[in-house]
Design an enzyme around this catalytic site. Structure first.
Site, PDB file in Angstrom:
ATOM      1  CB  SER A 165      -0.950  -0.040   1.205  1.00  0.00           C
ATOM      2  OG  SER A 165      -1.947   0.936   1.120  1.00  0.00           O
ATOM      3  CE  LYS A 221      -4.964  -1.979   0.464  1.00  0.00           C
ATOM      4  NZ  LYS A 221      -5.288  -0.553   0.699  1.00  0.00           N
ATOM      5  CD  GLN A 258      -8.573   0.125   0.693  1.00  0.00           C
ATOM      6  OE1 GLN A 258      -7.441   0.421   1.032  1.00  0.00           O
ATOM      7  NE2 GLN A 258      -8.825  -0.539  -0.423  1.00  0.00           N
TER       8      GLN A 258
END
Length: 445
Positions: A328, A353, A357
């Protein structure tokens, strides 16, 4: 990667267990009625709910409320039904039905713990622990924490918490659950006290400590200049306090005029998008940090963030260490530094990733985390479920030939580290000697 002002990162994905009433459409329970159902006693849940459900969705909700009524009427129980848990199970089921591992729901207590973690501080004694062979061992007290001030040391085995024996409580638990159990007993509000009885091997003597809990910073950045003249900076997560910590570390190591910087983001599961943009602003003088790609195909450029008085390390040679635990926000930093030709990447392929979000706090302090976009590197490379392969692939090894001396500021600091990836990063920066390519796997016959 999370990008809301109230956002957080949950480093390990929870398993969502959905009960018999966990239907996708069940979120309406929470959206419209919370934990109580208007007119339920008069009309029954289905009819009461349908009277308020938007007309275009009413048909979809019929089967949900039919099932709810079956449970209310027929489910065997000796205790009253927990409607709140049924609602939460419904929400979990709805989000799970979307088929996205990073879209999920957290009840209030779990959500609060995660918010505290992402803020970069918590209240407790300040020590990392692990469960091993049915015992709780102190991995390390956090520097400056109540645990360190009280005299807790790495390797101490916690036998009792407030006179409660841990062994019987942990006997049938797996390591993860045992650790959580111990944490719940040891942590507590600032100003309260906890008594720990520990065993300090190799001695068999038991030591008792009364520790007053306090606000403890979760240190996410550490840095030191090694004997080679290279600065080794590790970032363990992208939290609300990470940028401030990095600035402090950078100002310190840059005074030594290092030959290079090893930015170590191995096993860093990510965190806040804004923090990743700010971290990049210490090594890149503006420009693009990443692009966000939405479901309709549009791209939104996200810039590197910095202010005029932030420390600068624009010209110091740099290697970034990544591995399968780098995910991420870590991949955002690695991808930008690679695409912008600022740093070489070394280690193993990252996790992959590449989704964004939005995390919203709901009315009862629970949280819903929803994937809203994918992110791309500055060169518009997709990394979701792909990862980033470093320029120099170096398997991790603890062979003694890769031992490096470390400066010791405290007696409990380790005198050395054995790490092939760090060793080769320093070699690359100081001699420009590149590591050999990994051996080609022999095909099976």
């Amino acid at each position: 990667m999370v990008r809301t002002s109230r956002a957080f990162w949950w480093g390990a994905l929870a398993s969502l267990v959905v009960g018999a009433v966990s239907f996708a459409s069940g979120v309406a329970v929470a959206l419209y009625w919370g934990s109580t159902l208007p007119l339920a006693n008069v009309l029954g849940p289905a009819r009461a709910a349908q009277s308020l459900t938007p007309g275009d969705l009413r048909q979809n909700f019929n089967v949900y409320w039919e099932t709810w009524n079956l449970v209310e009427r027929s489910f065997y129980r000796v205790e009253p039904l927990n409607h709140q848990q049924m609602v939460y199970g419904s929400i979990q089921g709805m989000l799970k039905s979307l088929g996205d591992d990073y879209t999920f729901f957290q009840p209030p207590e779990e959500a609060q713990k995660t918010r505290e973690s992402m803020e970069g501080k918590f209240e407790g004694i300040g020590a990392y622990i692990e469960a091993k062979e049915g015992r709780i061992r102190i991995v390390s007290p956090i520097e400056g924490s109540p645990a360190e001030r009280a005299g807790i040391q790495p390797g101490d085995i916690v036998l009792k918490v407030d006179d409660a024996e841990l062994a019987p409580l942990l006997a049938k638990l797996d390591a993860g659950t045992a650790t959580q159990k111990a944490v719940s007993m040891i942590r507590g509000p600032k100003g309260t006290t906890v008594k720990l009885v520990v065993l300090r091997p190799p001695s068999t003597q038991q030591l008792a400590f009364m520790i007053t809990r306090d606000a403890v910073p979760e240190i996410s950045v550490k840095g030191k200049v090694l004997d080679s003249g290279v600065a080794w900076i590790t970032i363990s997560g992208f939290k609300g306090t990470t940028t401030e910590e990095l600035d402090k570390v950078l100002r310190s190591v840059l005074l030594a005029k290092p030959k290079g910087i090893v930015l170590d983001i191995r096993n860093n599961g990510g965190g806040l998008l804004g923090t990743a943009q700010e971290v990049l602003g210490r090594f890149l003088n503006g420009g693009t940090a990443l692009f966000e790609k939405y479901g309709n195909g549009t791209l939104e450029e996200k810039p590197v963030l910095r202010a005029g008085n932030d420390p600068m390390a624009f010209d110091v040679p740099m290697v970034v260490l990544v591995n399968g635990g780098s995910a991420s926000a870590s991949e955002i930093v690695a991808g930008a530094l690679r695409d912008r030709s600022r740093a070489m990447l070394l280690g193993e392929k990252s996790f992959g990733k590449g989704s964004v979000q939005s995390v919203e706090r709901l009315s009862d302090n629970s949280s819903a985390r929803i994937t809203i976009a994918h992110w791309l590197t500055p060169n518009k490379a997709e990394i979701h479920k792909i990862g980033i392969t470093p320029t120099y692939v170096v398997p991790y090894s603890t062979n003694a030939k890769y031992t490096l001396a470390l400066p010791q500021r405290r007696p409990i600091d380790p005198p050395s580290v054995t790490d092939s990836q760090l060793w080769w990063a320093i070699k690359l920066l100081t001699t420009k000697e590149a590591p050999p390519p990994p051996p080609t796997p022999t095909p099976a016959k």
